[in-house]
Design a protein around this motif. Structure first.
Motif, short mmCIF file in Angstrom:
data_model
loop_
_atom_site.label_atom_id
_atom_site.label_comp_id
_atom_site.label_asym_id
_atom_site.label_seq_id
_atom_site.Cartn_x
_atom_site.Cartn_y
_atom_site.Cartn_z
N TYR A 336 -7.98 -2.63 3.73
CA TYR A 336 -8.31 -1.40 3.87
C TYR A 336 -7.56 -0.27 4.29
CZ TYR A 336 -13.05 -1.98 1.68
OH TYR A 336 -14.29 -3.00 1.21
N LEU A 337 -6.22 -0.74 5.80
CA LEU A 337 -5.58 -0.11 6.08
C LEU A 337 -3.73 -0.52 5.68
CD1 LEU A 337 -6.12 -1.48 9.68
CD2 LEU A 337 -7.12 0.25 8.22
N ASP A 338 -3.81 -0.62 4.03
CA ASP A 338 -2.77 -0.48 3.59
C ASP A 338 -2.56 0.24 2.73
OD1 ASP A 338 -0.10 -2.01 2.70
OD2 ASP A 338 -1.20 -3.39 1.49
N ASN A 390 -9.13 7.67 5.44
CA ASN A 390 -10.05 6.51 4.79
C ASN A 390 -9.11 5.27 4.17
OD1 ASN A 390 -12.02 5.19 5.49
ND2 ASN A 390 -13.29 6.40 7.12
#
Length: 516
Positions: A336-338, A390
């Motif tokens: 998700y942070l990629d 997000n």
């Protein structure tokens, strides 16, 4: 023959008086239309005698909410140049009677009655219709219905009502609400259609209403009439997007010209018209097709496209302006942070999938509705922090750094494979110009609402972005961000869904960008 000093002085005085003579201005004309409704109009009559064949004549139609006085400056300038010019308030606006019917049969018949009145009272030569926004749409529709119209200048107009208010089956909530709620004297059908659209019922009836008010459905009549059509639209016009007007342009067979400008709906025209270019070109269009002036506009490139942000005018022979397209293939992210990648070749690795969730808006968007669109015409684009998007509610993809300027010209498109968890989902697609610090500048966007999907099944979606002209600077990269909500558009009632994007050899998702 000798001329005395006194006679010379008198002659010079008369010549000076003739040069300073102003056209006659007749305000507050009340003209009775076919059903007894009174239409309020202004008229400028040239101070010169009509040329053989009659005065070149222009009939201006008001924008939504505005009235007959909208075009006073343009009308007076044309009249000083020998044009007979009328501007009027459409029924339901200004001091005109009747109810707004959104360019319905009554409004088109009104315009034809005004042409009758002009011909009955003045020597009318060749005739043009023109207007901004609502006036542009009525001008095109009247020209399709009446072969007496020789030319049209449609500025910030529409060619497809449904595409304007329901792009890709997504309710254009901000613009639609603004239009409906500012037409204080409107026919009940306007509220009925807007209610149906908001509630997703009787969509066939909405499409029928729209088709009767859309020039795209009447292009054959425009071609049969041989109308010379000038079209001008703006890249950040999220009411009347350029896409349907470029579609209309490509189908026109007579004299035609297309102007594509920075800025939002109608504001570009009101603020001087792209540094004066829109109105100057409009006047030249009238001179050529009403007066027969050999001013060269018919032999120049037919498409004038002004690059967003730096406002540089470019000319092309036709639209689309380029057949060359840069293909970018979507490659997965691994958390998700990629972020995913845009690469020049299809994904060929292990079968993979990404997911993102509905239920919240993200930093990916079009800015503050109406305000950001207006600022874009002044060279102030929508910015966002791409690092702050997000990853749970959106997904983004980045190209490699572009070491040469990428000149985007036209309509990007996306082929996207998805696996939805609900039958109805909404996607908002954004293209950004992103710098090395992660600051993104909006290039274009598009919404799409998908209904009746096969839950849990992989299916392909095809979407066109809104047409644009943008230079991606060297040292920046192109970014694609996808989420499920946007401030301009109506949300789905059920926003609790998940969208998966699969990646494997048989599930290739691709972004296609037109470039020079």
């Amino acid at each position: 023959m000798k001329t005395t000093p006194l006679l010379g002085l008198l002659g010079g005085a008369l010549l000076s008086f003739q040069c300073l003579a102003a056209p006659q201005f007749i305000p507050d004309l009340d003209i009775t239309t076919f059903d007894g409704t009174e239409l309020d109009a202004n008229l400028f009559v040239p101070d010169s005698a009509p040329p053989p064949g009659g005065y070149p004549t222009v009939l201006f139609t008001n924008s939504w909410v505005l009235d007959k006085n909208e075009y006073l400056l343009q009308a007076e300038a044309l009249a000083e140049d020998g044009y007979l010019v009328m501007s009027y308030s459409t029924r339901g606006f200004g001091k005109s009677g009747g109810l707004v019917d959104v360019a319905g049969d009554n409004s088109i018949r009104d315009t034809r009655v005004l042409i009758d009145w002009l011909e009955a009272n003045y020597p009318v030569g060749k005739l043009a219709l023109s207007g901004i926004s609502y006036g542009a749409g009525i001008s095109l529709l009247t020209a399709a219905a009446d072969p007496r119209v020789d030319a049209v200048a449609a500025l910030s107009g529409w060619a497809d009502v449904v595409e304007a208010l329901y792009p890709n089956e997504t309710v254009n909530l901000v613009w639609g609400s603004l239009l409906v709620n500012t037409a204080f004297h409107r026919e009940p059908v306007v509220d009925n259609v807007w209610s149906d659209l908001r509630n997703g019922v009787n969509i066939d009836g909405v499409r029928e209403f729209g088709a009767a008010r859309s020039a795209l459905a009447m292009v054959d009549a425009l071609n049969d009439n041989g109308t010379a059509v000038l079209i001008s639209n703006n890249f950040a016009d999220y009411l009347f997007k350029p896409n349907s007007m470029t579609d209309l342009y490509t189908l026109l067979e007579g004299p035609k010209k297309l102007l594509l400008n920075p800025g939002t709906h109608a504001i570009t025209e009101f603020l001087g018209g792209n540094n004066g270019h829109i109105w100057q070109t409009t006047f030249r269009w009238f001179d050529r097709y009403l007066r027969g002036a050999a001013n060269g506009i018919d032999s120049e490139p037919r498409v004038d496209m002004t690059v967003r942000i730096d406002n540089r005018l470019e000319q092309f022979q036709d639209f689309p302006v380029t057949d060359q397209r840069q293909q970018w293939y979507l490659h997965p992210r691994y958390g998700y942070l990629d972020s995913g990648d845009l690469k020049g070749y299809p994904y060929g690795g292990w079968s993979w999938r990404n997911e993102f969730h509905g239920g919240a808006d993200t930093r990916a968007g079009t800015g503050i509705p109406l305000v950001s669109d207006a600022l874009e015409g002044l060279g102030i684009p929508v910015y966002t922090n791409m690092l702050g998007i997000n990853g749970y509610h959106a997904i983004e993809y980045h190209s490699p750094i572009q070491w040469r300027k990428m000149r985007i010209r036209g309509t990007p498109s996306l082929e996207l494979w998805i696996r939805p968890s609900k039958p109805d989902v909404q996607l908002h697609l954004h293209l950004y110009d992103t710098d090395m610090l992660g600051l993104g500048r909006l290039v274009t966007h598009a919404p799409i609402t998908l209904r009746g999907l096969e839950v849990g099944q992989e299916q392909r979606v095809e979407v066109d972005f809104f047409t644009t002209s943008y230079d991606l600077p060297a040292g920046h990269f192109l970014s694609l961000a996808i989420d499920t909500e946007g401030l301009l558009y109506q949300k789905l009632d059920d926003r609790n869904y998940t969208v998966e994007i699969p990646y494997r050899g048989s599930r290739v998702s691709r972004l296609s960008v037109p470039v020079l």
